[in-house]
Every structure is written in structure tokens, then in C-alpha cells.
Design a protein around this motif. Structure first.
Motif, PDB file in Angstrom:
ATOM      1  N   GLY A  12      50.528  44.503  33.697  1.00 31.30           N
ATOM      2  CA  GLY A  12      51.273  44.862  32.507  1.00 31.30           C
ATOM      3  C   GLY A  12      51.620  43.687  31.614  1.00 31.30           C
ATOM      4  N   ALA A  13      51.379  42.458  32.083  1.00 37.32           N
ATOM      5  CA  ALA A  13      51.703  41.276  31.286  1.00 37.32           C
ATOM      6  C   ALA A  13      50.820  41.198  30.047  1.00 37.32           C
ATOM      7  N   ARG A  14      51.417  40.705  28.950  1.00 37.72           N
ATOM      8  CA  ARG A  14      50.653  40.483  27.729  1.00 37.72           C
ATOM      9  C   ARG A  14      49.822  39.212  27.870  1.00 37.72           C
ATOM     10  N   ALA A  15      48.634  39.216  27.261  1.00 39.37           N
ATOM     11  CA  ALA A  15      47.751  38.064  27.336  1.00 39.37           C
ATOM     12  C   ALA A  15      46.989  37.911  26.033  1.00 39.37           C
ATOM     13  N   ARG A  16      46.401  36.746  25.851  1.00 35.07           N
ATOM     14  CA  ARG A  16      45.533  36.493  24.702  1.00 35.07           C
ATOM     15  C   ARG A  16      44.219  35.952  25.236  1.00 35.07           C
ATOM     16  N   ILE A  17      43.136  36.621  24.880  1.00 33.13           N
ATOM     17  CA  ILE A  17      41.795  36.212  25.293  1.00 33.13           C
ATOM     18  C   ILE A  17      41.230  35.316  24.198  1.00 33.13           C
ATOM     19  N   THR A  28      45.917  43.006  27.996  1.00 31.35           N
ATOM     20  CA  THR A  28      46.944  43.364  28.973  1.00 31.35           C
ATOM     21  C   THR A  28      46.363  43.203  30.367  1.00 31.35           C
ATOM     22  N   VAL A  29      47.110  42.561  31.257  1.00 34.87           N
ATOM     23  CA  VAL A  29      46.672  42.399  32.646  1.00 34.87           C
ATOM     24  C   VAL A  29      46.729  43.764  33.329  1.00 34.87           C
ATOM     25  N   VAL A  30      45.597  44.195  33.910  1.00 34.09           N
ATOM     26  CA  VAL A  30      45.536  45.497  34.580  1.00 34.09           C
ATOM     27  C   VAL A  30      45.414  45.373  36.094  1.00 34.09           C
ATOM     28  N   VAL A  32      45.846  42.229  39.483  1.00 36.99           N
ATOM     29  CA  VAL A  32      46.081  40.867  39.958  1.00 36.99           C
ATOM     30  C   VAL A  32      45.671  40.822  41.422  1.00 36.99           C
ATOM     31  N   SER A  33      44.853  39.838  41.800  1.00 39.22           N
ATOM     32  CA  SER A  33      44.450  39.705  43.208  1.00 39.22           C
ATOM     33  C   SER A  33      44.384  38.226  43.583  1.00 39.22           C
ATOM     34  N   GLU A  34      44.102  37.978  44.846  1.00 43.66           N
ATOM     35  CA  GLU A  34      43.998  36.620  45.399  1.00 43.66           C
ATOM     36  C   GLU A  34      45.251  35.787  45.107  1.00 43.66           C
ATOM     37  N   GLY A  35      46.409  36.419  45.278  1.00 45.00           N
ATOM     38  CA  GLY A  35      47.666  35.700  45.095  1.00 45.00           C
ATOM     39  C   GLY A  35      47.910  35.245  43.666  1.00 45.00           C
ATOM     40  N   GLY A  36      47.368  35.985  42.701  1.00 44.32           N
ATOM     41  CA  GLY A  36      47.559  35.639  41.298  1.00 44.32           C
ATOM     42  C   GLY A  36      46.490  34.721  40.744  1.00 44.32           C
ATOM     43  N   ARG A  37      45.455  34.432  41.535  1.00 45.90           N
ATOM     44  CA  ARG A  37      44.392  33.537  41.077  1.00 45.90           C
ATOM     45  C   ARG A  37      43.208  34.273  40.461  1.00 45.90           C
ATOM     46  N   ARG A  38      43.192  35.615  40.521  1.00 44.16           N
ATOM     47  CA  ARG A  38      42.122  36.416  39.918  1.00 44.16           C
ATOM     48  C   ARG A  38      42.768  37.579  39.165  1.00 44.16           C
ATOM     49  N   LEU A  39      42.413  37.732  37.893  1.00 41.28           N
ATOM     50  CA  LEU A  39      43.021  38.749  37.044  1.00 41.28           C
ATOM     51  C   LEU A  39      41.944  39.586  36.364  1.00 41.28           C
ATOM     52  N   HIS A  40      42.237  40.863  36.173  1.00 47.24           N
ATOM     53  CA  HIS A  40      41.422  41.737  35.329  1.00 47.24           C
ATOM     54  C   HIS A  40      42.274  42.063  34.112  1.00 47.24           C
ATOM     55  N   VAL A  41      41.696  41.860  32.930  1.00 48.08           N
ATOM     56  CA  VAL A  41      42.436  42.021  31.684  1.00 48.08           C
ATOM     57  C   VAL A  41      41.667  42.961  30.763  1.00 48.08           C
ATOM     58  N   ARG A  42      42.367  43.967  30.232  1.00 47.29           N
ATOM     59  CA  ARG A  42      41.758  44.878  29.257  1.00 47.29           C
ATOM     60  C   ARG A  42      42.100  44.370  27.865  1.00 47.29           C
ATOM     61  N   GLY A  43      41.049  44.104  27.099  1.00 50.41           N
ATOM     62  CA  GLY A  43      41.226  43.619  25.737  1.00 50.41           C
ATOM     63  C   GLY A  43      41.426  44.750  24.756  1.00 50.41           C
ATOM     64  N   GLU A  44      41.740  44.384  23.534  1.00 51.27           N
ATOM     65  CA  GLU A  44      41.958  45.344  22.461  1.00 51.27           C
ATOM     66  C   GLU A  44      40.709  46.205  22.236  1.00 51.27           C
ATOM     67  N   THR A  48      37.130  45.483  29.930  1.00 50.77           N
ATOM     68  CA  THR A  48      37.907  44.797  30.953  1.00 50.77           C
ATOM     69  C   THR A  48      37.145  43.550  31.378  1.00 50.77           C
ATOM     70  N   LEU A  49      37.817  42.411  31.327  1.00 47.59           N
ATOM     71  CA  LEU A  49      37.224  41.133  31.689  1.00 47.59           C
ATOM     72  C   LEU A  49      37.913  40.588  32.930  1.00 47.59           C
ATOM     73  N   GLU A  50      37.160  39.830  33.737  1.00 47.01           N
ATOM     74  CA  GLU A  50      37.702  39.226  34.945  1.00 47.01           C
ATOM     75  C   GLU A  50      37.865  37.728  34.732  1.00 47.01           C
ATOM     76  N   PHE A  51      39.024  37.211  35.108  1.00 50.03           N
ATOM     77  CA  PHE A  51      39.320  35.787  34.975  1.00 50.03           C
ATOM     78  C   PHE A  51      39.754  35.231  36.318  1.00 50.03           C
TER      79      PHE A  51
END
Length: 78
Positions: A12-17, A28-30, A32-44, A48-51
């Protein structure tokens, strides 16, 4: 007691790609895994992108791509 110096990844966190080449997109972060080291984010755009957190720079970079987008987590409005 001091808190974190930057926003903690959470669903639910806001983000900027920051796209390679200079464009920016809100997201928006959709997930969170690996203790916060891997995120999936849905853009405008709806994609959905993986970081992953880069151990070299401590920044979120696109997973599996050397010159892809970067991610900035934004603070919640006060």
C-alpha cells in the motif's frame, strides 16, 4: 528513539518509478517479500514491476534487468 531514515517497504506504500531515460510514474507497492528486499509495484499504467534491493547501492532496481527502472519509496503525507 530513532526511527528508520527512509520509508519502510509495506503493501500500500506510495512509490515513484524512475524509468531509464528520464520518465517518472507514480506507483503503489502491492507485494513485499524477502524481508523487504523484493517488491512488486503497480504503476499508473496498470503494469506490475518487480524490484530488488541492490546490495551495492541500497536502492531498489528492476529485477533481472541491468538498465531498467529504479524505485523510490515515498513518505506518507503528514
Amino acid at each position: 528513539m530513532l526511527g528508520p531514515s527512509r520509508p519502510v517497504p509495506r503493501v500500500g506504500a506510495r512509490a515513484r518509478i524512475a524509468h531509464f531515460g528520464g520518465g517518472f510514474e507514480p506507483g503503489t507497492v502491492v507485494a513485499v517479500s524477502e524481508g523487504g528486499r523484493r517488491l512488486h509495484v503497480r504503476g499508473e499504467s496498470g503494469d506490475t514491476l518487480e524490484f530488488v534491493l541492490s546490495p551495492a547501492t541500497a536502492r531498489f532496481v528492476a529485477a533481472g534487468v541491468s538498465h531498467g527502472p529504479r524505485l523510490e519509496l515515498l513518505s506518507d503525507p503528514a
